[in-house]
Design a protein around this motif. Sequence first.
Motif, PDB file in Angstrom:
ATOM      1  N   SER A 393       0.513  -8.839  -0.641  1.00 17.12           N
ATOM      2  CA  SER A 393       1.689  -8.177  -1.201  1.00 17.12           C
ATOM      3  C   SER A 393       1.344  -7.461  -2.497  1.00 17.12           C
ATOM      4  CB  SER A 393       2.805  -9.198  -1.431  1.00 17.12           C
ATOM      5  OG  SER A 393       3.925  -8.593  -2.042  1.00 17.12           O
ATOM      6  N   GLN A 397       1.545  -3.652  -3.180  1.00 20.60           N
ATOM      7  CA  GLN A 397       2.305  -3.127  -4.317  1.00 20.60           C
ATOM      8  C   GLN A 397       1.439  -2.240  -5.197  1.00 20.60           C
ATOM      9  OE1 GLN A 397       4.152  -6.332  -6.451  1.00 20.60           O
ATOM     10  NE2 GLN A 397       5.162  -7.158  -4.631  1.00 20.60           N
ATOM     11  N   GLN A 400       1.004   0.888  -3.319  1.00 18.09           N
ATOM     12  CA  GLN A 400       2.273   1.608  -3.351  1.00 18.09           C
ATOM     13  C   GLN A 400       2.530   2.166  -4.756  1.00 18.09           C
ATOM     14  OE1 GLN A 400       3.920   2.299  -0.788  1.00 18.09           O
ATOM     15  NE2 GLN A 400       5.918   3.023  -1.495  1.00 18.09           N
ATOM     16  N   ASN A 568      14.073  -7.418   5.080  1.00 15.19           N
ATOM     17  CA  ASN A 568      14.109  -6.139   4.365  1.00 15.19           C
ATOM     18  C   ASN A 568      14.491  -6.287   2.898  1.00 15.19           C
ATOM     19  OD1 ASN A 568      13.465  -4.809   6.749  1.00 15.19           O
ATOM     20  ND2 ASN A 568      15.616  -4.540   7.326  1.00 15.19           N
ATOM     21  N   ASN A 570      12.900  -7.444   0.413  1.00 16.94           N
ATOM     22  CA  ASN A 570      11.831  -7.120  -0.537  1.00 16.94           C
ATOM     23  C   ASN A 570      11.445  -5.652  -0.521  1.00 16.94           C
ATOM     24  OD1 ASN A 570      11.606  -9.818  -1.344  1.00 16.94           O
ATOM     25  ND2 ASN A 570      10.195 -10.287   0.324  1.00 16.94           N
ATOM     26  N   THR A 571      12.012  -4.877   0.385  1.00 24.09           N
ATOM     27  CA  THR A 571      11.616  -3.466   0.501  1.00 24.09           C
ATOM     28  C   THR A 571      12.736  -2.500   0.156  1.00 24.09           C
ATOM     29  OG1 THR A 571      12.173  -3.494   2.868  1.00 24.09           O
ATOM     30  CG2 THR A 571       9.894  -3.997   2.266  1.00 24.09           C
ATOM     31  N   ASP A 574      12.063  -0.071  -2.640  1.00 24.95           N
ATOM     32  CA  ASP A 574      10.952   0.879  -2.542  1.00 24.95           C
ATOM     33  C   ASP A 574      11.485   2.310  -2.498  1.00 24.95           C
ATOM     34  OD1 ASP A 574       9.279  -1.247  -2.507  1.00 24.95           O
ATOM     35  OD2 ASP A 574       8.895  -1.198  -0.341  1.00 24.95           O
ATOM     36  N   TYR A 577      13.009   4.410   0.765  1.00 23.59           N
ATOM     37  CA  TYR A 577      13.404   3.458   1.821  1.00 23.59           C
ATOM     38  C   TYR A 577      14.925   3.428   1.904  1.00 23.59           C
ATOM     39  CZ  TYR A 577      14.152  -0.809   4.462  1.00 23.59           C
ATOM     40  OH  TYR A 577      14.568  -1.709   5.402  1.00 23.59           O
ATOM     41  N   SER A 591      15.781   2.586  -5.882  1.00 25.55           N
ATOM     42  CA  SER A 591      14.515   2.712  -6.591  1.00 25.55           C
ATOM     43  C   SER A 591      14.731   3.194  -8.016  1.00 25.55           C
ATOM     44  CB  SER A 591      13.593   3.667  -5.829  1.00 25.55           C
ATOM     45  OG  SER A 591      12.383   3.847  -6.525  1.00 25.55           O
TER      46      SER A 591
END
Length: 645
Positions: A393, A397, A400, A568, A570-571, A574, A577, A591
Amino acid sequence: MMDIFSRLKFRTKINLGITLIVAFTSLIIAIFVIRMSSDALIEQSRKRGEVLAGNLAMRAENPLLSVDLLNLGSMVNELKKADNEIEYAFIMDDRQRVLANTFSDGFPVQLKDANKSSGNVIGVVIIDTGKKRIFDFAAPILLGDKKLGMVRIGLSRSGIHAVVQNLIFAIMVLTGAVLLMAVLISTQFARQLTLRLGSLQKHAEDIVATHLGPGLRKEQEKKEGITDKFKRAISHPPKGDEIEELTETFDAMAMSLACHIEDLQITEADLIRQKELLKTIINVSPDFVSLQGPQLTYLAVNKTYAEHLGRSEEEILGLTDEEIYPGEVAAARMEEAKMVLKTGHPVNKETREPETEDYPPRWFHTIRVPVHGQKNNIIGVLSTSREITEIKSYQAQLIQSQKMESIGKLAGGVAHEINTPLGIILGYSQLLQEDLDPENQIAKDLGIIEKQTRVCRKIVADLLGFSRQTESEKITMCFNNSILEVVQLVSHTFKLEQVRIITELDDRFPIIHGDPEKLKQVWLNLLSNALEAINDKGIIHISTQLDTDSMTITAIFSDTGHGVEPKNLNTIFDPFYSTKPVGKGTGLGLSVSFGIIKDHGGTIEALSPLPRSLRNKLKLPEKSGPGTLFKVILPLDELSDEDQT
């Protein structure tokens, strides 16, 4: 006497012992058999006498009524002649007068009172004449309930005594024969046994002399004198039977074995301690540790691995991967283990477990190494697996973050370049609309251009916010007021959508140091997402809480919408997303909000579904959606305590 007995050979002792046992056993059996036989014969004789007396009493009933003395005399004489064991027989009337008897020399008067039986049953007594003992039977002669007289019969016990004597003689002869046979058998048995004992003693001496003797410890020898006894057992056997000689040899062997066993016990205790220590170390390890044998069955697993499989350690031992894992996973694991056993090359790889309804995907770093035996042959496979989901992760990250940094720089540059022409397009479209009739088609088209240009400017503004190209202007502000201003701004629109906003704000009016406009943007994004998540009537609950201990203020936005899937959560923060349909969102709202809260030194997190306590507090119906909760925590301004006093 005991010394003489102890010096006898074992064969002699066996013969003597068996002879005594057989003789004693035969004597006991003979006594019991004779006693039981005698009692049985006596009981049989007594019953026979009762039958004879009873029959005579029944036959004497009519002659007694008619006082037929001749017939009565004939009856008693015939009875005495018919049975040699009958000593006498006579009949008396109810007045004790003897009407008929078998005595030729005169009736003995004292015999009348020898059996004073009364009642309607046959009485039996034993009469001792000095020469013999006689059973005397007294049977009443009855006519209905009336007693007419008495029949007396004397039955000799000499016949019984003769039978018992013959039985004693037969038993003694049989006992002698059995005793003789026992002596012969015991002699042969003792001979075979002593031969085996001699052979066993020789082997024991060889074992003590060649294997156990050198193993004696010197300190133990000096303390207990084992050496002297050991040498004496080998070179000077004691005088006695074979058992004593063998016992002395085994004593020496036992002493030597005691020393060896003590050493083994100490070694075993050390091994147990080492095993327990190793097991403790392995069990406290967070890694999954397992050992498989050459047949790929599990020989050992640690507690962490057993808990991961949902079984106890005892249940896993002896199983293979085929009995634990699904088909494809088991086949892959067994193929890897076979290759390690075959080639001896270790396996080092990263594996990914697929996601389930309850858990997201999990990553593991697995190492499989061969285990070698004393002959350097491979006897098993040792496997260790460590979960690296968090590391993966962090890697994702980091990647990302690097991507987003590049995208942010690109987006910032592009936004600056696009912002100017968008402003020109927006300005000219507004100017052109002023020169045209609002009902004109061209004016309507220009309105569409203006609207879409404003949408583009909003996207550009989000890109600038995402790229952190704009600086925050933080001032001392009231936290609750920023939320209330946004609620008042959207309340009318939300009412039209049948969505009710409930506020429960901390009445201490917390003061923070922040950018009011950017925080309002966060609150507006959260409220907009909540509205879009509610398909029908719903509730949005907003609460704030001041914590003076941690010097933080918390804002919680809860809605009764369709919620977010756990995988979802944790995302959703982003960039780009979005769970909304295409054209409904850019995926930058949360975000940007995340970046604004982070810029203020706070945190934002999501939770779905709503906690049961909150649902009960809001009295939500069961058919309402699972809902989503966003929790924002911001630090207070350093002077907020003075401002609040």
